[in-house]
Design an enzyme around this catalytic site. Structure first.
Site, PDB file in Angstrom:
ATOM      1  N   CYS A  91      27.853  42.495  52.485  1.00 40.99           N
ATOM      2  CA  CYS A  91      28.795  41.634  53.216  1.00 40.99           C
ATOM      3  C   CYS A  91      28.261  40.227  53.406  1.00 40.99           C
ATOM      4  O   CYS A  91      28.986  39.339  53.853  1.00 40.99           O
ATOM      5  CB  CYS A  91      29.130  42.236  54.567  1.00 40.99           C
ATOM      6  SG  CYS A  91      29.892  43.832  54.363  1.00 40.99           S
ATOM      7  N   HIS A 387      38.312  42.437  56.508  1.00 41.96           N
ATOM      8  CA  HIS A 387      36.973  42.159  55.995  1.00 41.96           C
ATOM      9  C   HIS A 387      36.832  42.625  54.542  1.00 41.96           C
ATOM     10  O   HIS A 387      36.335  43.718  54.280  1.00 41.96           O
ATOM     11  CB  HIS A 387      35.959  42.864  56.915  1.00 41.96           C
ATOM     12  CG  HIS A 387      34.557  42.839  56.427  1.00 41.96           C
ATOM     13  ND1 HIS A 387      33.991  41.741  55.812  1.00 41.96           N
ATOM     14  CD2 HIS A 387      33.584  43.792  56.464  1.00 41.96           C
ATOM     15  CE1 HIS A 387      32.738  42.036  55.491  1.00 41.96           C
ATOM     16  NE2 HIS A 387      32.470  43.267  55.862  1.00 41.96           N
ATOM     17  N   CYS A 417      26.255  40.465  59.385  1.00 43.09           N
ATOM     18  CA  CYS A 417      25.457  41.671  59.126  1.00 43.09           C
ATOM     19  C   CYS A 417      25.870  42.227  57.769  1.00 43.09           C
ATOM     20  O   CYS A 417      27.009  42.050  57.338  1.00 43.09           O
ATOM     21  CB  CYS A 417      25.689  42.705  60.211  1.00 43.09           C
ATOM     22  SG  CYS A 417      27.407  43.206  60.378  1.00 43.09           S
TER      23      CYS A 417
HETATM   24  C1  LIG Z   1      29.576  46.392  54.238  1.00 44.65           C
HETATM   25  C2  LIG Z   1      28.572  45.498  54.851  1.00 44.65           C
HETATM   26  O1  LIG Z   1      27.690  44.993  54.094  1.00 44.65           O
HETATM   27  C3  LIG Z   1      28.499  45.209  56.335  1.00 44.65           C
HETATM   28  C4  LIG Z   1      29.738  45.432  57.142  1.00 44.65           C
HETATM   29  O2  LIG Z   1      30.539  44.570  57.349  1.00 44.65           O
HETATM   30  S1  LIG Z   1      29.979  46.978  57.743  1.00 44.65           S
HETATM   31  C5  LIG Z   1      31.739  47.128  57.870  1.00 44.65           C
HETATM   32  C6  LIG Z   1      32.299  47.616  56.590  1.00 44.65           C
HETATM   33  N1  LIG Z   1      33.662  48.081  56.791  1.00 44.65           N
HETATM   34  C7  LIG Z   1      33.931  49.333  57.155  1.00 44.65           C
HETATM   35  O3  LIG Z   1      33.060  50.159  57.311  1.00 44.65           O
HETATM   36  C8  LIG Z   1      35.384  49.656  57.329  1.00 44.65           C
HETATM   37  C9  LIG Z   1      35.554  50.487  58.548  1.00 44.65           C
HETATM   38  N2  LIG Z   1      36.967  50.860  58.703  1.00 44.65           N
HETATM   39  C10 LIG Z   1      37.482  52.004  58.214  1.00 44.65           C
HETATM   40  O4  LIG Z   1      36.799  52.798  57.555  1.00 44.65           O
HETATM   41  C11 LIG Z   1      38.914  52.307  58.508  1.00 44.65           C
HETATM   42  O5  LIG Z   1      39.632  51.117  58.694  1.00 44.65           O
HETATM   43  C12 LIG Z   1      39.051  53.196  59.798  1.00 44.65           C
HETATM   44  C13 LIG Z   1      38.432  54.579  59.527  1.00 44.65           C
HETATM   45  C14 LIG Z   1      38.397  52.558  61.007  1.00 44.65           C
HETATM   46  C15 LIG Z   1      40.528  53.371  60.161  1.00 44.65           C
HETATM   47  O6  LIG Z   1      41.209  53.829  59.047  1.00 44.65           O
HETATM   48  P1  LIG Z   1      42.710  54.358  59.167  1.00 44.65           P
HETATM   49  O7  LIG Z   1      42.758  55.553  60.059  1.00 44.65           O
HETATM   50  O8  LIG Z   1      43.258  54.466  57.786  1.00 44.65           O
HETATM   51  O9  LIG Z   1      43.390  53.143  59.932  1.00 44.65           O
HETATM   52  P2  LIG Z   1      44.897  52.900  60.267  1.00 44.65           P
HETATM   53  O10 LIG Z   1      45.770  54.014  59.763  1.00 44.65           O
HETATM   54  O11 LIG Z   1      45.251  51.544  59.849  1.00 44.65           O
HETATM   55  O12 LIG Z   1      44.854  52.893  61.841  1.00 44.65           O
HETATM   56  C16 LIG Z   1      44.834  54.102  62.586  1.00 44.65           C
HETATM   57  C17 LIG Z   1      45.805  53.949  63.741  1.00 44.65           C
HETATM   58  O13 LIG Z   1      45.331  52.913  64.581  1.00 44.65           O
HETATM   59  C18 LIG Z   1      46.369  51.974  64.816  1.00 44.65           C
HETATM   60  N3  LIG Z   1      45.738  50.659  64.991  1.00 44.65           N
HETATM   61  C19 LIG Z   1      44.793  50.086  64.221  1.00 44.65           C
HETATM   62  N4  LIG Z   1      44.479  48.880  64.697  1.00 44.65           N
HETATM   63  C20 LIG Z   1      45.236  48.689  65.794  1.00 44.65           C
HETATM   64  C21 LIG Z   1      45.367  47.622  66.713  1.00 44.65           C
HETATM   65  N5  LIG Z   1      44.640  46.505  66.612  1.00 44.65           N
HETATM   66  N6  LIG Z   1      46.263  47.752  67.721  1.00 44.65           N
HETATM   67  C22 LIG Z   1      47.007  48.874  67.856  1.00 44.65           C
HETATM   68  N7  LIG Z   1      46.918  49.918  66.989  1.00 44.65           N
HETATM   69  C23 LIG Z   1      46.048  49.816  65.978  1.00 44.65           C
HETATM   70  C24 LIG Z   1      47.226  52.064  63.574  1.00 44.65           C
HETATM   71  O14 LIG Z   1      48.548  51.606  63.820  1.00 44.65           O
HETATM   72  C25 LIG Z   1      47.208  53.537  63.299  1.00 44.65           C
HETATM   73  O15 LIG Z   1      48.119  54.163  64.159  1.00 44.65           O
HETATM   74  P3  LIG Z   1      49.053  55.372  63.632  1.00 44.65           P
HETATM   75  O16 LIG Z   1      48.091  56.451  63.245  1.00 44.65           O
HETATM   76  O17 LIG Z   1      49.906  55.682  64.810  1.00 44.65           O
HETATM   77  O18 LIG Z   1      49.790  54.817  62.460  1.00 44.65           O
END
Ligand SMILES: CC(=O)CC(=O)SCCNC(=O)CCNC(=O)[C@H](O)C(C)(C)COP(=O)(O)OP(=O)(O)OC[C@H]1O[C@@H](n2cnc3c(N)ncnc32)[C@H](O)[C@@H]1OP(=O)(O)O
Length: 430
Positions: A91, A387, A417
């Site tokens: 990242c 991201h 990070c």
């Molecule tokens: C990689 C590097 O080098 C360093 C880094 O940056 S580390 C970071 C790397 N990135 C990650 O690891 C990504 C992490 N995120 C994920 O894996 C996924 O997004 C997650 C597992 C967190 C969620 O996945 P998901 O379940 O498919 O999300 P999604 O379906 O959109 O949301 C789940 C629920 O939350 C709700 N929701 C999400 N955000 C919301 C918000 N801001 N407000 C209200 N509701 C929200 C959605 O509407 C959804 O609701 P329903 O089930 O009722 O539809």
């Protein structure tokens, strides 16, 4: 060797970010980086020009994309004699690309360069399983029909259907970024309410920035999107508070799990680019300077053998950066701390304010102290924008440079990070 020169951030261009498997599901890294670059070329009148170098990268890259950046440059309106190459630091890729270009400009090796990054988890590379891959390679190099038939006879029908799907996980621990961050959240006692408040602020501030036209000269629409599709201007603390924990939600500490889809950055597709140049080049081309790219620092932590959190390396990089620049943590008008997870931003801030951490781990006499959170991610960050791993650095550099230009003077800190226990940080000034 020439004296070090000042490095100007002239501007940036990105495409709006989309949630994984949505609007950009059929776009490739090449399509997205190409769109971000085309927008930058158009905005700064670079068509037909030979730019010193274009440096960009993707965390997830298809094996056929040997040098993705060069291919994108060849497909762009830049002079095809513009050298271009890929780098990758998880990242931190986009920011590291900007540091690389900035350092070459500072040393007089380039007058102008473009840094960038792109990622798609929708179009992630899929590999066939190892046995199948070896067999196919042998088949490809077989010289006779008989040899080919002998090798082909070894292929079992089920083999091709057992692909190796890339996982968002650390190779040495098998844990996802989120699971690692959940361990850190427990260690630093990061509470759920603070994470949800940070997420809410990110959405509110990004929405407000769009509404006042902040991104109008930093973004080109792509495939019908004009704003980051993850942005939820209507989210509330109640909605965020109702979401179930998704990381750290199994095992003995499940009761204390706090990280949800709302306070974690989503899997995202997108691309960004930034134009950097020497002061002289900017003057000759009549282009105003948004900000100066002044200092950078990287760090890595031993999350494999030690007890350091995977995403805590910026907590080490920033103090070294401050020492090198002769600054304190409070000497900034803006703080751009990449929001991989709300808990990781809060753990980093806690670490800087912890006497134990700063004295025992950083070897300082006293804690770095707190920051004014009104100056933190003032136009939102990755929780709201999304991201697309390698594209986040470019988004942040361009945003911060424009913030400093709008203010007229000041200093901003960037902290990102990265997977592999790494951190990439930098300072922009005006
Ligand atoms: C990689 C590097 O080098 C360093 C880094 O940056 S580390 C970071 C790397 N990135 C990650 O690891 C990504 C992490 N995120 C994920 O894996 C996924 O997004 C997650 C597992 C967190 C969620 O996945 P998901 O379940 O498919 O999300 P999604 O379906 O959109 O949301 C789940 C629920 O939350 C709700 N929701 C999400 N955000 C919301 C918000 N801001 N407000 C209200 N509701 C929200 C959605 O509407 C959804 O609701 P329903 O089930 O009722 O539809």
């Amino acid at each position: 060797m020439q004296n070090v020169r000042r490095v100007a951030v002239i501007g940036g261009n990105r495409i709006p970010f989309a949630r994984s498997n949505s609007r950009y599901a059929s776009a490739t890294n090449s399509d997205m980086l190409g769109a971000a670059l085309d927008g930058l070329i158009a905005r700064f009148g670079l068509a037909g020009q030979q730019v010193g170098e274009v440096v960009a990268g993707a965390v997830l890259k298809h094996s056929k994309d040997f040098n993705l950046t060069r291919e994108v440059v060849l497909g762009s309106k830049l002079d095809p004699r513009t050298p271009a190459y890929d780098i990758q630091q998880a990242c931190g890729t986009g920011l590291e690309a900007a540091i690389l270009v900035a350092n070459k400009i500072a040393l007089g090796q380039l007058d102008v360069g473009i840094a960038g990054g792109v990622d798609t988890t929708s179009d992630a590379p899929l590999a066939v399983n190892e046995e199948m891959r070896r067999t196919l390679l042998k088949l490809n190099s077989a010289r006779t029909l008989g040899e080919r038939l002998r090798i082909a006879a070894k292929l079992r029908p089920a083999q091709p259907f057992r692909p190796e799907i890339p996982r968002n996980a650390e190779p040495r621990t098998g844990l996802s970024m989120g699971e690692h961050a959940a361990q850190t959240a427990l260690r630093w006692n990061i509470d759920r309410q603070a994470q949800d408040e940070l997420a809410l602020r990110s959405h509110q501030r990004l929405a407000a920035a769009y509404d006042r036209g902040f991104f109008d000269d930093l973004m080109t629409p792509f495939l019908g999107l004009t704003r980051d599709a993850n942005l939820r201007p209507d989210t509330t603390l109640e909605k965020l508070g109702a979401l179930k924990p998704v990381f750290g939600a199994k095992g003995p500490d499940a009761e204390r799990a706090t990280m949800t889809a709302g306070n974690s950055s989503p899997l995202t597709d997108g691309a960004s680019t930034v134009l950097l140049a020497s002061e002289e080049w900017a003057r000759e081309h009549n282009l105003p300077v948004l900000a100066w790219f002044s200092w950078s620092e990287t760090a890595a932590v031993d999350f494999v053998h030690g007890d350091e959190g995977l995403l805590m390396a910026p907590a080490y990089a920033v103090p070294r950066l401050l020492a090198r620049a002769g600054l304190t943590l409070q000497d900034f008008d803006y703080y751009e701390i990449h929001e991989a997870f709300a808990s990781q931003v809060l753990a980093t801030l806690n670490a800087w304010d912890s006497k134990e951490f700063c004295v025992d781990r950083l070897g300082l006499d006293a804690p770095l102290g707190t920051i004014d959170t009104d100056k933190l991610n003032v136009n939102g960050s990755s929780l709201a924008a999304g991201h697309p791993f390698a594209a986040t650095g470019g988004r942040i550099v361009a945003t911060l440079a424009k913030l400093l230009a709008s203010k007229g003077s000041g200093r901003g800190l960037i902290s990102i990070c990265a997977a592999g226990g790494q951190g990439v940080t930098a300072i922009l000034e005006r």
